[in-house]
Design an enzyme around this catalytic site. Structure first.
Site, PDB file in Angstrom:
ATOM      1  N   LYS A 163       7.435 -67.730 -37.340  1.00 32.37           N
ATOM      2  CA  LYS A 163       8.411 -68.793 -37.593  1.00 32.37           C
ATOM      3  C   LYS A 163       7.658 -70.108 -37.713  1.00 32.37           C
ATOM      4  CE  LYS A 163      12.957 -69.051 -37.795  1.00 32.37           C
ATOM      5  NZ  LYS A 163      13.795 -67.888 -38.147  1.00 32.37           N
TER       6      LYS A 163
HETATM    7  N1  GLU Z   1      15.224 -67.380 -41.498  1.00 33.59           N
HETATM    8  C1  GLU Z   1      15.816 -66.082 -41.632  1.00 33.59           C
HETATM    9  C2  GLU Z   1      15.905 -65.397 -40.293  1.00 33.59           C
HETATM   10  O1  GLU Z   1      15.873 -66.024 -39.264  1.00 33.59           O
HETATM   11  C3  GLU Z   1      15.148 -65.243 -42.713  1.00 33.59           C
HETATM   12  C4  GLU Z   1      13.710 -64.958 -42.505  1.00 33.59           C
HETATM   13  C5  GLU Z   1      13.057 -64.245 -43.687  1.00 33.59           C
HETATM   14  O2  GLU Z   1      13.744 -63.870 -44.618  1.00 33.59           O
HETATM   15  O3  GLU Z   1      11.844 -64.081 -43.605  1.00 33.59           O
HETATM   16  O4  GLU Z   1      16.076 -64.214 -40.226  1.00 33.59           O
END
Ligand code: GLU
Length: 429
Positions: free
Chosen positions: A119
């Protein structure tokens, strides 16, 4: 064994209920104990693989430089490249990003896509920044991460306050340095730039698919099912619209400022149009105004918290009335609230399954980029459906066979899969 795990855990834990890292760790510890996880595997899996902190000089429209602070936490690579979104918010902090990175690892494992977790976040207030400022900040952030991201390393995606445009800038910046176009470095791109059909709706659609399965357990049908949705962004807004189109009675929806309620159901198309035109649900006809706090406590069948972390806590969990809690946000429920909900008999579809539709279609996007061959939207949606339903059923079976609640089952299933791969690869120590 259990004691060894608790002892290791204590020194990394903070004891604040609203710390998302604490929420994640306490569930992780419980699942690890129930799995009787080997202490060496526990020691490796409880920490991220890598944490990057970057300072991002950005030329503001005034001509002055402002330096923003950003992070990228790469939690785990055991099952494949790290994967996860990037958020822009004044509230971003390392504990939050660390928790969100770990949740990505567990989420990818629950839906069985071959990614680890990561993240990123930048401390900034995007509502106060121009497009030019956002672009320059994004490009400099991407260039600071250039050695650490890539299709085989770590693949960012949108999250809170980032979108297809943000991903296009990151893709372009990375490609300029690589001297050729590398679409698979990020997902959630515009469709014409290597994005996938259905990606924008994927998280909301995934929620619809798991709720469709969950209501069968209560012998309910969509028209009999009253749904309250907290949030109206990419997850809540699209989720509410798709549920409305599928015949559910959506009785409440909100945005950051507050929400609207009608026990007979809301025309979600009209409500979202009103929100788009006026930037508020205020003055929408035929509904009562309701606060975000009261929305959570409404008498409804399905509650979808799709806004931010720490909405259901030890303080309000006792007053939650839904039968099914489908977590659209990451970490909307604190660990301290879990037991209260469990004792009340609320059926929880945990975040690491309920909102995994987004990363599932991100996986499809990455596959399509690497093939250079793009699928029709109905193919994407059908494959998403198959993944979400299979994962929901895996989770329910796992919960039954281990006599645990669905939250614990989700963590156990995920940790079991990551532990297996880590053990098979061996720890290079
Ligand atoms: N931000 C989204 C999540 O928390 C998608 C992450 C992604 O597609 O890599 O799942």
């Amino acid at each position: 064994m259990a004691m060894a795990i608790s002892a290791i855990a204590d020194d990394v834990r903070h004891v604040k209920e609203d710390n998302p890292f604490e929420s994640m760790m306490s569930r992780f510890d419980r699942a690890a104990q129930l799995l009787d996880l080997d202490p060496d595997l526990y020691a490796v899996m409880r920490v991220p693989n890598r944490e990057l902190k970057v300072y991002i000089p950005t030329r503001m429209d005034s001509g002055r430089i402002q330096v923003f602070e950003g992070y990228r936490v790469q939690h785990n690579f055991a099952r494949g490249p790290a994967k996860g979104g990037i958020r822009y918010s004044p509230d971003v902090n390392i504990d939050e990003i660390r928790a969100l990175a770990a949740w990505m690892t567990w989420k990818c494992a629950v839906v069985n896509v071959p990614f680890g977790g990561a993240k990123g976040g930048v401390i900034c207030d995007p509502t106060q920044m121009s497009m030019g400022e956002l672009e320059r900040m994004t490009r400099r952030y991407a260039s600071e991460l250039i050695d650490f991201i890539g299709p085989e390393k770590d693949v960012p995606a949108p999250d809170m306050n980032t979108n297809e445009q943000t991903m296009a800038w990151i893709m372009d910046t990375y490609s300029m340095h690589a001297r050729h176009t590398v679409t698979a470095v990020v997902t959630g791109k515009p469709i014409d730039l290597g994005g996938s059909s259905g990606r924008r709706e994927a998280t909301g659609r995934g929620i619809l698919f798991v709720v469709n399965e969950a209501i069968k357990k209560f012998k309910m049908t969509p028209p009999q099912t009253r749904v309250a949705v907290q949030g109206s962004g990419n997850v809540g807004g699209i989720g509410a619209r798709l549920m409305h189109e599928a015949g559910y009675k959506v009785v409440a929806i909100s945005d950051v400022h507050g929400g609207i309620y009608n026990p007979n159901g809301i025309d979600i198309h009209e409500a979202l149009k009103h929100l788009q035109q006026t930037r508020s649900f205020e003055d929408f006809e035929g509904v009562e105004a309701i606060s975000n706090e009261d929305l959570l406590e409404l008498d409804c069948d399905v509650l979808v918290p799709a806004a931010t972390e720490n909405q259901i806590t030890s303080e309000n969990a006792e007053r939650i009335k839904c039968k099914i809690l489908a977590e659209g946000a990451n970490g909307p429920t604190t660990a301290a609230a879990d037991e209260i909900l469990h004792n009340k008999g609320v059926f929880v579809v945990p975040d690491i399954l309920a909102n995994a539709g987004g990363v599932t279609v991100s996986y499809f996007e990455w596959v399509q980029d690497r093939m250079g061959y793009f699928w029709r939207e109905d193919v994407v949606n059908e494959r998403l459906h198959d993944t979400m339903v299979a994962s929901f059923n895996d989770l329910c079976r796992y919960a039954d066979s281990h006599s645990v609640d669905t939250r614990t089952a989700a963590y156990m299933l995920a940790i079991d899969r990551v532990a297996y791969d880590t053990r098979m690869r061996g720890i290079y120590a």
